[in-house]
Write an enzyme that holds these catalytic residues in place. Structure first.
Site, mmCIF file in Angstrom:
data_model
loop_
_atom_site.group_PDB
_atom_site.id
_atom_site.type_symbol
_atom_site.label_atom_id
_atom_site.label_comp_id
_atom_site.label_asym_id
_atom_site.label_seq_id
_atom_site.Cartn_x
_atom_site.Cartn_y
_atom_site.Cartn_z
ATOM 1 N N GLY A 35 0.909 -1.110 0.122
ATOM 2 C CA GLY A 35 0.132 -0.005 -0.041
ATOM 3 C C GLY A 35 0.865 1.288 0.093
ATOM 4 O O GLY A 35 0.554 2.216 -0.707
ATOM 5 N N PHE A 42 -0.595 10.295 -7.704
ATOM 6 C CA PHE A 42 -0.455 8.844 -7.679
ATOM 7 C C PHE A 42 -1.206 7.747 -8.539
ATOM 8 O O PHE A 42 -1.463 6.877 -8.700
ATOM 9 C CB PHE A 42 -1.082 8.279 -6.446
ATOM 10 C CG PHE A 42 -0.532 9.216 -5.083
ATOM 11 C CD1 PHE A 42 0.914 9.173 -4.907
ATOM 12 C CD2 PHE A 42 -1.372 9.728 -4.017
ATOM 13 C CE1 PHE A 42 1.456 10.055 -3.996
ATOM 14 C CE2 PHE A 42 -0.851 10.650 -2.908
ATOM 15 C CZ PHE A 42 0.598 10.663 -2.980
ATOM 16 N N TRP A 61 2.452 1.531 -3.505
ATOM 17 C CA TRP A 61 1.551 2.247 -4.459
ATOM 18 C C TRP A 61 1.334 3.355 -4.536
ATOM 19 O O TRP A 61 1.130 3.773 -5.785
ATOM 20 C CB TRP A 61 0.000 1.434 -3.753
ATOM 21 C CG TRP A 61 -1.133 1.870 -4.548
ATOM 22 C CD1 TRP A 61 -1.676 1.247 -5.783
ATOM 23 C CD2 TRP A 61 -2.005 3.127 -4.545
ATOM 24 N NE1 TRP A 61 -2.639 1.942 -6.451
ATOM 25 C CE2 TRP A 61 -3.041 3.121 -5.547
ATOM 26 C CE3 TRP A 61 -1.942 4.073 -3.573
ATOM 27 C CZ2 TRP A 61 -3.923 4.070 -5.780
ATOM 28 C CZ3 TRP A 61 -3.022 5.009 -3.724
ATOM 29 C CH2 TRP A 61 -4.005 4.990 -4.780
ATOM 30 N N HIS A 62 1.619 4.149 -3.511
ATOM 31 C CA HIS A 62 1.572 5.680 -3.640
ATOM 32 C C HIS A 62 2.874 6.359 -4.509
ATOM 33 O O HIS A 62 2.761 7.327 -5.133
ATOM 34 C CB HIS A 62 1.718 6.412 -2.283
ATOM 35 C CG HIS A 62 0.413 6.333 -1.595
ATOM 36 N ND1 HIS A 62 -0.036 5.085 -0.899
ATOM 37 C CD2 HIS A 62 -0.895 6.995 -1.467
ATOM 38 C CE1 HIS A 62 -0.889 4.996 -0.274
ATOM 39 N NE2 HIS A 62 -1.824 6.483 -0.464
ATOM 40 N N GLY A 63 3.886 5.549 -4.766
ATOM 41 C CA GLY A 63 4.913 5.962 -5.366
ATOM 42 C C GLY A 63 6.234 5.293 -5.244
ATOM 43 O O GLY A 63 6.311 4.870 -4.192
#
Lengths: 483, 77
Positions: free
Chosen positions: A336, A483, A339-341
């Site tokens: 997670g 994102f 996933w943001h970067g």
């Protein structure tokens, strides 16, 4: 290095909700939607075309990527309907989900991977000519790839009785209100809504209108003022600010990111409601949480539940014994985070949340026999401040900047020189507003629904105008666009 | 096709259109700024001319005044 550095100017071309461009676009779409309400197929075709125009306004070349993602999902669903046994089905879902994740991985992480490799070689004293690449991060890629995977997995789980047409899958993935920053709408929630022409009831209209006004106020007043008056300045150079200002800035950022992201979600849900579609809610007063697990049930709900249903539970969830449960929890939060970067700061943010969730479970297990429970005030303070501390990594431009924040904070210089009363008031108002158990706009929209149409026009119009006058001029891009 | 008796579609469209026209009247100056920021294309010039014409019309009937007063008040803060 944050993913979007160097592309901010480019990213400004994304059509933002609170702009004249979007107002004109939405009025045209709504007019056509009403004109075509006699034919569901034509209406959906128009919405699909409008969604691609919306995305293509940013960069039309990436419409091909959006199409490819949707097509792969549809292809998977198509192949899964041919009943050829479980092994075949597993292969189909694995290969196509792998292809979708490879697309995400290439655009989101390849440049970071090369940069990290270059740094590693340099530190080891090895000369290597790695190619210099600058990959543009397509706006909303994390969201539309996750929606495509949702469709694929829902087909695998047989949540659809009938085959879905390619055009419906294309519309599901690209539908403009949620395309660039969510909420991540589940295929099993949205695709059944496409089977008939939606009718816009007065209740839906008022619900949508109230959410749009709330979302606008959150974004254009709270998030915008906090960014310009407090957060951006302090996080630009944490080393030159007192501990007091660093603390105030992280409180400010906690409120800013909540208002920015939940404001966008509110507007997305609102615009979808004005077109007759229902999206799930994405935030539910997250800063009233008394534990970290409760925070994650209230924050970015569509991502949390996506990760739970498509990652945590397939890994075994909490049915596989305590250690494997902890592993699953950690992996889910770790993934997670990235996933943001592609940045060390996001990796640390996810790792901290994963580790803390495990620690929380261990503490709850240890305390369950004794009947001990933390007093709610202590539990709230601990949860809120842990979340704020991790926001430092999320907000900082890079790892040294995050460490500079913690070093500055440790100096214990409690001066608040430079703090504006407006920033403090906005932080206080938003945090106090989180006291209610649930953020439910229905009671307000039910009251608004009682008004006659002319008064409704006046109320919504004046509310939007008041927000325009109250907020700073200009519209900053939404934080989650990166994102 | 027969319309659903409780359908609110058309009134919804009228309300949204009325709100947007109202906002365009009160924020004509911002519309001019928006038109200047549009990416260059063969439509840009006519859009700028229309936005400027609209702003002049709103100034003439006094509807551009409230936003100007709010801007001045905020500028003086």
């Amino acid at each position: 290095m944050p993913v979007c550095q160097g592309t901010n100017r480019y990213r400004e071309r994304v059509v933002l909700f609170p702009t004249a461009t979007f107002a004109i676009f939405f009025l045209v779409v709504l007019t056509l939607a009403v004109a075509l309400s006699g034919s569901n197929g034509a209406r959906k075709g128009m919405l699909l075309a409008a969604s691609y125009v919306f995305y293509g306004w940013w960069d039309w070349r990436f419409c091909a990527l959006l199409f490819t993602s949707s097509f792969l999902a549809w292809l998977g669903g198509h192949l899964l309907h041919a009943d050829r046994g479980e092994t075949y089905r597993k292969w189909v879902v694995a290969v196509l989900a792998g292809a979708l994740l490879a697309l995400l991985g290439f655009f989101k992480y390849f440049e970071f991977f090369l940069e990290s490799l270059r740094t590693l070689f340099f530190r080891l004293g090895i000369e290597r000519d790695l190619p210099l690449v600058e990959i543009i991060l397509p706006v909303g890629i994390s969201f539309f790839i996750f929606q495509s995977i949702s469709y694929l997995v829902d087909c695998y789980r047989r949540e659809f009785d009938e085959k879905t047409s390619l055009s419906d899958v294309l519309l599901y993935v690209s539908f403009f209100p949620q395309l660039v920053a969510g909420p991540i709408v589940r295929a099993s929630d949205f695709i059944p809504q496409l089977s008939r022409t939606p009718r816009i009831s007065k209740a839906d209209f008022c619900f949508g209108g109230v959410l749009i006004v709330i979302g606008l106020a959150k974004k254009m007043i709270v998030a915008h003022y906090l960014a310009t008056l407090l957060v951006d300045d302090v996080f630009l150079d944490p080393a030159s600010h007192s501990s007091g200002m660093l603390l105030l800035a992280v409180y400010g950022y906690a409120v800013q990111i909540y208002c920015d992201f939940s404001g966008y979600s509110d507007m997305a849900i609102g615009f979808a409601a004005l077109l007759g579609y229902r999206f799930p809610r994405n935030f539910d007063n997250p800063y009233r949480a008394l534990s970290l697990s409760e925070f994650w049930r209230r924050w970015h709900i569509s991502l949390s539940t996506w990760l739970r249903d498509y990652l945590y539970i397939p890994l075994g969830g909490s049915r596989v014994g305590p250690w494997k449960t902890y592993r699953n929890l950690f992996l889910t939060m770790f993934l997670g985070g990235i996933w943001h970067g592609a940045a060390w700061t996001f990796l640390i943010w996810g790792t901290l949340h994963g580790t803390a969730l495990i620690a929380e479970r261990l503490a709850v297990r240890a305390a369950s026999g004794s009947g001990f429970r933390l007093p709610p005030v202590i539990a709230w303070l601990a949860t809120f401040h842990f979340v704020c501390a991790t926001w430092v990594f999320f907000r900082a431009s890079d790892l040294p900047a995050a460490l500079a924040w913690f070093q500055g904070f440790a100096a214990m210089d409690w001066s608040f020189a430079g703090a504006s009363w407006l920033s403090v008031a906005l932080i206080a108002i938003v945090l106090v507003s989180q006291v209610r158990p649930h953020a439910d706009p229905r009671p307000l929209s039910s009251r608004v629904e009682q008004l006659p149409a002319w008064l409704l026009t006046l109320v919504f119009g004046l509310a939007v105008q008041a927000i325009v006058w109250a907020g700073p001029s200009g519209t900053a891009p939404f934080i989650y666009f990166q994102f | 096709m027969t319309r659903h008796p409780t359908s609110f579609d058309f009134r919804a469209l009228l309300i949204v259109a009325a709100i947007e026209v109202g906002l365009a009247m009160l924020n004509s100056s911002a519309l001019v700024s928006w038109s200047y920021d549009l990416p260059e294309s063969r439509f840009t010039e006519p859009v700028i001319a229309a936005a400027e014409g609209w702003h002049q019309a709103m100034q003439a009937i006094g509807l551009a005044e409230p936003s100007r007063l709010v801007e001045d008040w905020r500028g003086g803060m």
